[in-house]
Write an enzyme that holds these catalytic residues in place. Structure first.
Site, PDB file in Angstrom:
ATOM      1  N   HIS A  12     -69.480  13.668   6.272  1.00 35.25           N
ATOM      2  CA  HIS A  12     -69.165  14.211   7.600  1.00 35.25           C
ATOM      3  C   HIS A  12     -69.911  13.455   8.691  1.00 35.25           C
ATOM      4  O   HIS A  12     -71.147  13.420   8.682  1.00 35.25           O
ATOM      5  CB  HIS A  12     -69.553  15.694   7.628  1.00 35.25           C
ATOM      6  CG  HIS A  12     -69.154  16.408   8.879  1.00 35.25           C
ATOM      7  ND1 HIS A  12     -70.002  17.232   9.556  1.00 35.25           N
ATOM      8  CD2 HIS A  12     -67.982  16.426   9.565  1.00 35.25           C
ATOM      9  CE1 HIS A  12     -69.382  17.746  10.592  1.00 35.25           C
ATOM     10  NE2 HIS A  12     -68.152  17.273  10.629  1.00 35.25           N
ATOM     11  N   ARG A  13     -69.165  12.862   9.603  1.00 35.64           N
ATOM     12  CA  ARG A  13     -69.739  12.006  10.661  1.00 35.64           C
ATOM     13  C   ARG A  13     -70.617  10.917  10.026  1.00 35.64           C
ATOM     14  O   ARG A  13     -71.653  10.546  10.573  1.00 35.64           O
ATOM     15  CB  ARG A  13     -70.538  12.829  11.678  1.00 35.64           C
ATOM     16  CG  ARG A  13     -69.761  14.006  12.267  1.00 35.64           C
ATOM     17  CD  ARG A  13     -70.515  14.767  13.335  1.00 35.64           C
ATOM     18  NE  ARG A  13     -69.988  16.110  13.473  1.00 35.64           N
ATOM     19  CZ  ARG A  13     -70.532  17.073  14.199  1.00 35.64           C
ATOM     20  NH1 ARG A  13     -71.625  16.824  14.888  1.00 35.64           N
ATOM     21  NH2 ARG A  13     -69.987  18.276  14.257  1.00 35.64           N
ATOM     22  N   GLU A  39     -65.680  10.863   7.221  1.00 41.37           N
ATOM     23  CA  GLU A  39     -64.999  11.473   8.368  1.00 41.37           C
ATOM     24  C   GLU A  39     -65.809  11.109   9.592  1.00 41.37           C
ATOM     25  O   GLU A  39     -67.044  11.058   9.530  1.00 41.37           O
ATOM     26  CB  GLU A  39     -64.975  12.996   8.186  1.00 41.37           C
ATOM     27  CG  GLU A  39     -64.207  13.768   9.256  1.00 41.37           C
ATOM     28  CD  GLU A  39     -65.029  14.243  10.449  1.00 41.37           C
ATOM     29  OE1 GLU A  39     -64.447  14.886  11.323  1.00 41.37           O
ATOM     30  OE2 GLU A  39     -66.253  13.953  10.540  1.00 41.37           O
ATOM     31  N   ASP A  41     -65.554  11.065  14.311  1.00 41.19           N
ATOM     32  CA  ASP A  41     -64.866  11.585  15.496  1.00 41.19           C
ATOM     33  C   ASP A  41     -64.624  10.469  16.506  1.00 41.19           C
ATOM     34  O   ASP A  41     -65.535   9.681  16.781  1.00 41.19           O
ATOM     35  CB  ASP A  41     -65.731  12.662  16.163  1.00 41.19           C
ATOM     36  CG  ASP A  41     -66.152  13.730  15.172  1.00 41.19           C
ATOM     37  OD1 ASP A  41     -65.270  14.453  14.690  1.00 41.19           O
ATOM     38  OD2 ASP A  41     -67.367  13.818  14.871  1.00 41.19           O
ATOM     39  N   HIS A  54     -69.044  12.632  18.878  1.00 34.38           N
ATOM     40  CA  HIS A  54     -68.530  13.981  18.678  1.00 34.38           C
ATOM     41  C   HIS A  54     -68.407  14.784  19.973  1.00 34.38           C
ATOM     42  O   HIS A  54     -67.403  15.425  20.234  1.00 34.38           O
ATOM     43  CB  HIS A  54     -69.435  14.735  17.701  1.00 34.38           C
ATOM     44  CG  HIS A  54     -68.996  16.145  17.444  1.00 34.38           C
ATOM     45  ND1 HIS A  54     -69.374  17.205  18.239  1.00 34.38           N
ATOM     46  CD2 HIS A  54     -68.186  16.672  16.498  1.00 34.38           C
ATOM     47  CE1 HIS A  54     -68.832  18.315  17.783  1.00 34.38           C
ATOM     48  NE2 HIS A  54     -68.102  18.018  16.730  1.00 34.38           N
ATOM     49  N   GLU A 114     -61.017  11.690  12.757  1.00 27.16           N
ATOM     50  CA  GLU A 114     -60.694  12.867  13.563  1.00 27.16           C
ATOM     51  C   GLU A 114     -60.472  12.447  15.013  1.00 27.16           C
ATOM     52  O   GLU A 114     -61.370  11.893  15.649  1.00 27.16           O
ATOM     53  CB  GLU A 114     -61.799  13.931  13.502  1.00 27.16           C
ATOM     54  CG  GLU A 114     -61.377  15.129  14.350  1.00 27.16           C
ATOM     55  CD  GLU A 114     -62.389  16.254  14.454  1.00 27.16           C
ATOM     56  OE1 GLU A 114     -63.362  16.294  13.674  1.00 27.16           O
ATOM     57  OE2 GLU A 114     -62.183  17.096  15.351  1.00 27.16           O
ATOM     58  N   LYS A 116     -60.640  13.326  18.469  1.00 29.92           N
ATOM     59  CA  LYS A 116     -61.448  14.362  19.136  1.00 29.92           C
ATOM     60  C   LYS A 116     -61.375  14.117  20.638  1.00 29.92           C
ATOM     61  O   LYS A 116     -62.363  13.712  21.272  1.00 29.92           O
ATOM     62  CB  LYS A 116     -62.885  14.195  18.632  1.00 29.92           C
ATOM     63  CG  LYS A 116     -63.806  15.336  18.898  1.00 29.92           C
ATOM     64  CD  LYS A 116     -63.656  16.346  17.828  1.00 29.92           C
ATOM     65  CE  LYS A 116     -64.799  17.262  17.646  1.00 29.92           C
ATOM     66  NZ  LYS A 116     -64.460  18.288  16.660  1.00 29.92           N
ATOM     67  N   ASP A 236     -72.102  17.111   5.114  1.00 27.38           N
ATOM     68  CA  ASP A 236     -73.178  16.395   5.817  1.00 27.38           C
ATOM     69  C   ASP A 236     -74.079  15.657   4.835  1.00 27.38           C
ATOM     70  O   ASP A 236     -74.812  14.753   5.238  1.00 27.38           O
ATOM     71  CB  ASP A 236     -74.072  17.395   6.578  1.00 27.38           C
ATOM     72  CG  ASP A 236     -73.343  18.105   7.706  1.00 27.38           C
ATOM     73  OD1 ASP A 236     -72.388  17.538   8.257  1.00 27.38           O
ATOM     74  OD2 ASP A 236     -73.752  19.241   8.027  1.00 27.38           O
TER      75      ASP A 236
END
Ligand code: G3P
Ligand code: MG
Length: 248
Positions: A12-13, A39, A41, A54, A114, A116, A236
């Site tokens: 995540h990120r 993943e 943003d 983000h 993503e 965003k 994460d």
């Protein structure tokens, strides 16, 4: 149409727990920790460049301040995006999408981008993102997913690049999730684990859709979701999850 290969663990990120989110260092960290994909943003700068960040503002994850949409790429590139997390990461920059794609190709990492968007830039952000994929991500590499909470962004992605797989992100699924996903041509659903129950998870799989759940950091939650049929867990802490899932 069959679903593409999906990794069990998606960082995540990047690997948000152990590196500054949405930086090249975080992407490298995710690879080191055993994530199959990352993943991240994507937003647009004032001059329309796609960058990984983000928040709508620069304040939390850089040493700058103000709105991302009001700063040019040159302004944003001058900022430090790592020192806030740890002095060890001082000097990390906000990456452009092109840089991130080049790094992932080099590392052999797939990705879930993503979209965003800053408010009002939904369609534009989607179009720039899929154009970058077309330009910098050869078709010989694993097929990615572009996802968003924003319906307008998903529509624009569909219209600009219908062949790129789309994922519908939700906090909690509404009763008509299937119709919504179908109307957007989404082949994956990305709910928060907190808003997901077993019946809905199984219904998503029965409908032939991929299920990617976020943000799953606890091994017991990860196990339960995999039992329910989840394809991928967006986490994460890829290392913690990978280690735990591999040992039991
Ligand atoms: O893509 C899933 C997840 O990243 C959505 O929430 O706020 O962490 O971007 P957020
Ligand atoms: Mg995200």
């Amino acid at each position: 149409m069959s679903l593409p290969f999906l990794p069990r663990i998606i960082g995540h990120r990047g690997a948000k727990a152990s590196a500054p989110e949405n930086t090249l260092a975080s992407i490298r960290q995710a690879k080191t920790e055993g994530a199959g994909w990352v993943e991240f943003d994507v937003k647009l700068t004032a001059d329309g460049e796609a960058v990984l960040i983000h928040d709508e503002t620069l304040d939390r994850t850089t040493d700058g301040c103000g709105k991302v949409r009001e700063r040019t790429l040159a302004d944003i590139r001058a900022l430090d995006a790592g020192g806030w997390f740890s002095p060890r990461f001082a000097g990390e920059r906000v990456p452009t999408l092109a840089e991130a794609l080049a790094l992932m190709a080099e590392l052999g990492l797939g990705f879930n981008l993503e979209i965003k968007p800053c408010p009002g830039r939904e369609a534009e952000t989607a179009r720039v993102a899929v154009a970058a994929i077309a330009r910098y991500w050869p078709a010989s590499l694993p097929a990615p997913i572009v996802s968003s909470f924003q319906i307008e962004a998903l529509r624009a992605a569909r219209d600009a690049a219908p062949h790129v797989m789309r994922g519908y992100i939700v906090e909690k699924l509404s009763a008509n999730w299937r119709t919504e996903a179908e109307s957007l041509g989404c082949r994956s659903i990305h709910p928060s684990w907190r808003g997901l129950d077993e019946a809905t998870a199984r219904a998503i799989k029965t409908a032939g859709l991929a299920l990617l759940v976020w943000t799953v950091n606890k091994p017991d939650v990860a196990r339960r979701l995999l039992d329910w049929g989840a394809d991928s867990l967006i986490t994460d802490a890829p290392a913690a999850l990978a280690g735990e899932l591999a040992t039991k």
